[in-house]
Design a protein around this motif. Structure first.
Motif, PDB file in Angstrom:
ATOM      1  N   GLU A  60       0.832  -1.203   0.000  1.00 28.31           N
ATOM      2  CA  GLU A  60       0.000   0.000   0.000  1.00 28.31           C
ATOM      3  C   GLU A  60       0.868   1.254   0.000  1.00 28.31           C
ATOM      4  O   GLU A  60       1.778   1.377   0.818  1.00 28.31           O
ATOM      5  CB  GLU A  60      -0.907   0.020   1.242  1.00 28.31           C
ATOM      6  CG  GLU A  60      -1.888   1.164   1.266  1.00 28.31           C
ATOM      7  CD  GLU A  60      -2.829   1.091   2.449  1.00 28.31           C
ATOM      8  OE1 GLU A  60      -3.964   1.554   2.313  1.00 28.31           O
ATOM      9  OE2 GLU A  60      -2.418   0.573   3.503  1.00 28.31           O
ATOM     10  N   GLU A  63       1.506   7.164   1.492  1.00 29.76           N
ATOM     11  CA  GLU A  63       0.649   8.313   1.758  1.00 29.76           C
ATOM     12  C   GLU A  63      -0.776   7.878   2.076  1.00 29.76           C
ATOM     13  O   GLU A  63      -1.446   8.492   2.911  1.00 29.76           O
ATOM     14  CB  GLU A  63       0.665   9.279   0.573  1.00 29.76           C
ATOM     15  CG  GLU A  63       1.950  10.097   0.478  1.00 29.76           C
ATOM     16  CD  GLU A  63       2.274  10.826   1.771  1.00 29.76           C
ATOM     17  OE1 GLU A  63       1.347  11.373   2.410  1.00 29.76           O
ATOM     18  OE2 GLU A  63       3.445  10.837   2.178  1.00 29.76           O
ATOM     19  N   ILE A  64      -1.250   6.822   1.421  1.00 24.34           N
ATOM     20  CA  ILE A  64      -2.580   6.297   1.731  1.00 24.34           C
ATOM     21  C   ILE A  64      -2.579   5.720   3.137  1.00 24.34           C
ATOM     22  O   ILE A  64      -3.518   5.919   3.923  1.00 24.34           O
ATOM     23  CB  ILE A  64      -2.996   5.224   0.702  1.00 24.34           C
ATOM     24  CG1 ILE A  64      -3.185   5.867  -0.677  1.00 24.34           C
ATOM     25  CG2 ILE A  64      -4.279   4.525   1.149  1.00 24.34           C
ATOM     26  CD1 ILE A  64      -3.546   4.890  -1.760  1.00 24.34           C
ATOM     27  N   LYS A  66      -0.607   6.552   5.634  1.00 26.76           N
ATOM     28  CA  LYS A  66      -0.524   7.641   6.611  1.00 26.76           C
ATOM     29  C   LYS A  66      -1.888   8.306   6.804  1.00 26.76           C
ATOM     30  O   LYS A  66      -2.279   8.626   7.934  1.00 26.76           O
ATOM     31  CB  LYS A  66       0.506   8.679   6.154  1.00 26.76           C
ATOM     32  CG  LYS A  66       1.950   8.265   6.391  1.00 26.76           C
ATOM     33  CD  LYS A  66       2.885   9.449   6.210  1.00 26.76           C
ATOM     34  CE  LYS A  66       4.269   9.124   6.722  1.00 26.76           C
ATOM     35  NZ  LYS A  66       5.154  10.297   6.737  1.00 26.76           N
ATOM     36  N   GLU A  67      -2.597   8.489   5.712  1.00 31.43           N
ATOM     37  CA  GLU A  67      -3.925   9.101   5.798  1.00 31.43           C
ATOM     38  C   GLU A  67      -4.862   8.253   6.646  1.00 31.43           C
ATOM     39  O   GLU A  67      -5.583   8.766   7.514  1.00 31.43           O
ATOM     40  CB  GLU A  67      -4.492   9.274   4.385  1.00 31.43           C
ATOM     41  CG  GLU A  67      -5.859   9.939   4.339  1.00 31.43           C
ATOM     42  CD  GLU A  67      -6.374  10.087   2.924  1.00 31.43           C
ATOM     43  OE1 GLU A  67      -7.600  10.253   2.774  1.00 31.43           O
ATOM     44  OE2 GLU A  67      -5.565  10.025   1.977  1.00 31.43           O
ATOM     45  N   ASP A  68      -4.831   6.935   6.422  1.00 31.08           N
ATOM     46  CA  ASP A  68      -5.690   6.030   7.186  1.00 31.08           C
ATOM     47  C   ASP A  68      -5.298   5.999   8.664  1.00 31.08           C
ATOM     48  O   ASP A  68      -6.162   5.972   9.539  1.00 31.08           O
ATOM     49  CB  ASP A  68      -5.610   4.612   6.602  1.00 31.08           C
ATOM     50  CG  ASP A  68      -6.239   4.501   5.226  1.00 31.08           C
ATOM     51  OD1 ASP A  68      -7.019   5.400   4.857  1.00 31.08           O
ATOM     52  OD2 ASP A  68      -5.928   3.526   4.506  1.00 31.08           O
ATOM     53  N   ARG A  70      -3.746   8.327  10.429  1.00 32.04           N
ATOM     54  CA  ARG A  70      -4.079   9.594  11.090  1.00 32.04           C
ATOM     55  C   ARG A  70      -5.517   9.564  11.602  1.00 32.04           C
ATOM     56  O   ARG A  70      -5.823  10.091  12.676  1.00 32.04           O
ATOM     57  CB  ARG A  70      -3.902  10.764  10.124  1.00 32.04           C
ATOM     58  CG  ARG A  70      -2.451  11.107   9.777  1.00 32.04           C
ATOM     59  CD  ARG A  70      -2.379  12.401   8.981  1.00 32.04           C
ATOM     60  NE  ARG A  70      -1.053  12.592   8.396  1.00 32.04           N
ATOM     61  CZ  ARG A  70      -0.769  12.372   7.113  1.00 32.04           C
ATOM     62  NH1 ARG A  70      -1.728  11.968   6.281  1.00 32.04           N
ATOM     63  NH2 ARG A  70       0.450  12.570   6.652  1.00 32.04           N
ATOM     64  N   LYS A  71      -6.422   8.966  10.813  1.00 28.97           N
ATOM     65  CA  LYS A  71      -7.827   8.888  11.203  1.00 28.97           C
ATOM     66  C   LYS A  71      -8.014   8.069  12.476  1.00 28.97           C
ATOM     67  O   LYS A  71      -9.003   8.243  13.188  1.00 28.97           O
ATOM     68  CB  LYS A  71      -8.646   8.272  10.064  1.00 28.97           C
ATOM     69  CG  LYS A  71      -8.709   9.144   8.814  1.00 28.97           C
ATOM     70  CD  LYS A  71      -9.450   8.430   7.701  1.00 28.97           C
ATOM     71  CE  LYS A  71      -9.474   9.263   6.430  1.00 28.97           C
ATOM     72  NZ  LYS A  71     -10.133   8.545   5.300  1.00 28.97           N
ATOM     73  N   ASP A  77       3.179  11.334  11.686  1.00 26.39           N
ATOM     74  CA  ASP A  77       4.093  12.339  11.148  1.00 26.39           C
ATOM     75  C   ASP A  77       5.239  12.648  12.103  1.00 26.39           C
ATOM     76  O   ASP A  77       6.063  13.516  11.825  1.00 26.39           O
ATOM     77  CB  ASP A  77       3.324  13.622  10.819  1.00 26.39           C
ATOM     78  CG  ASP A  77       2.267  13.383   9.745  1.00 26.39           C
ATOM     79  OD1 ASP A  77       2.639  12.891   8.655  1.00 26.39           O
ATOM     80  OD2 ASP A  77       1.080  13.664   9.999  1.00 26.39           O
ATOM     81  N   ASP A  85       8.379   3.788   1.183  1.00 28.77           N
ATOM     82  CA  ASP A  85       7.434   3.274   0.206  1.00 28.77           C
ATOM     83  C   ASP A  85       8.192   2.432  -0.808  1.00 28.77           C
ATOM     84  O   ASP A  85       8.944   2.951  -1.626  1.00 28.77           O
ATOM     85  CB  ASP A  85       6.728   4.444  -0.483  1.00 28.77           C
ATOM     86  CG  ASP A  85       5.581   3.986  -1.377  1.00 28.77           C
ATOM     87  OD1 ASP A  85       5.617   2.833  -1.845  1.00 28.77           O
ATOM     88  OD2 ASP A  85       4.664   4.778  -1.607  1.00 28.77           O
ATOM     89  N   SER A  94       6.071   8.701  -3.089  1.00 27.82           N
ATOM     90  CA  SER A  94       6.743   9.025  -1.835  1.00 27.82           C
ATOM     91  C   SER A  94       8.194   8.563  -1.869  1.00 27.82           C
ATOM     92  O   SER A  94       8.477   7.396  -2.092  1.00 27.82           O
ATOM     93  CB  SER A  94       6.037   8.352  -0.652  1.00 27.82           C
ATOM     94  OG  SER A  94       4.687   8.736  -0.606  1.00 27.82           O
TER      95      SER A  94
END
Length: 231
Positions: A60, A63-64, A66-68, A70-71, A77, A85, A94
Motif C-alpha cells: 500500500e 501516503e494512503i 498515513k492518511e488512514d 491519522r484517522k 508524522d 514506500d 513518496s
C-alpha cells in the motif's frame, strides 16, 4: 525477562507481559483483519518511548497508509517514525530522506541489502515489513527462499531490532518455523455478524495464552479482549 509492549494492552496480556525484544515475529491474517494497524500500534509504542522506528510498505502506498492511520489517531508524522514506500509502482509518490527504494520490490536479496544499509545509518529499535508475502511472490524456488529468508533474519539480528513481518498466508509456511513468534488474526461469520479473533500460535522463550480471544478494530485502533472467549 525484559519485555516490550505491542502497543495493544490485551495482546500484551496474552503474551505474558509483551514481546521479547530483538526477535522476529510474524503477523498472519487475511485482508481487512488489521495486520497493518497492529504493526503501527507496535511502532508507535516505540515512538512514544522515544525510539526511532522503521516501516517498509511493499503493497500500500505510504501516503494512503498515513492518511488512514491519522484517522485512527496515530502520530504518524512524528520524525521518529520513518516510512519507506517500496510498492512496485512505476511512479513513486513518496521518496523518503533522499533515497529511492524501488529495489525493495524486486526480491529478497535486494531487500536484505537495502535494509542493512538503512540500519547502519540509523539506530532503529523496531522494524516492520508489510507484507512479506510480496517478496515471497518474486522467488520461485522454495529452497532459495528459505535460505535467503534465514540469512535475512540473521542479518537483522545483528542490529538488535524487534521485527514484525506481516503475511496473508494462513497455512504453515517457512516463516512460521524460522521466526520467534506467530500471531494470527481471523474473522468469522456468526449470526450474520463478523467476529474477529486473535491467537498467539507460537512464542519462543515464554509461556503464553493459547486461547483465541476476540478483538475489534475501533476508531482508535485495535482492542483485544484478553479475558473473553469466542463462543
Amino acid at each position: 525477562m525484559t519485555r516490550i509492549s505491542t502497543g495493544v494492552r490485551g495482546l500484551d496480556k496474552m503474551l505474558n507481559g509483551g514481546l521479547i525484544p530483538g526477535r522476529a515475529y510474524l503477523i498472519k491474517g487475511g485482508p481487512g483483519t488489521g495486520k497493518t494497524i497492529l504493526s503501527i500500534h507496535f511502532l508507535m509504542e516505540g515512538v512514544k518511548n522515544g525510539e526511532k522506528v522503521l516501516y517498509i510498505t511493499l503493497e500500500e502506498p505510504i501516503e494512503i497508509l498515513k492518511e488512514d492511520m491519522r484517522k485512527l489517531g496515530f502520530d504518524i508524522d512524528n520524525p521518529l517514525f520513518v516510512g519507506i514506500d517500496a510498492t512496485p509502482v512505476k511512479e513513486k509518490r513518496s521518496i523518503f530522506e533522499g533515497f529511492h527504494y524501488e529495489e525493495f520490490a524486486k526480491g529478497f536479496t535486494e531487500l536484505v541489502r537495502a535494509v542493512r544499509e538503512r540500519l547502519k545509518e540509523d539506530k532503529f529499535t523496531r522494524v516492520v515489513i508489510d507484507p512479506i508475502t510480496m517478496i515471497k511472490l518474486t522467488m520461485e524456488d522454495e529452497l532459495e527462499y528459505r535460505r535467503t529468508f534465514l540469512a535475512f533474519l540473521k542479518e537483522i539480528a545483528n542490529y538488535n531490532v524487534t521485527l514484525f513481518l506481516t503475511s496473508e498466508v494462513y497455512e504453515m509456511s517457512i516463516e512460521d518455523y524460522l521466526v520467534s513468534g506467530v500471531i494470527e488474526l481471523k474473522t468469522f461469520e456468526t449470526g450474520g455478524k463478523t467476529v474477529r479473533g486473535i491467537k498467539v500460535v507460537k512464542f519462543r522463550g515464554s509461556d503464553f495464552d493459547e486461547t483465541m480471544r476476540p478483538y475489534k478494530i475501533t476508531s482508535s485502533g485495535i482492542e483485544v479482549y484478553s479475558e473473553e472467549t469466542i463462543l
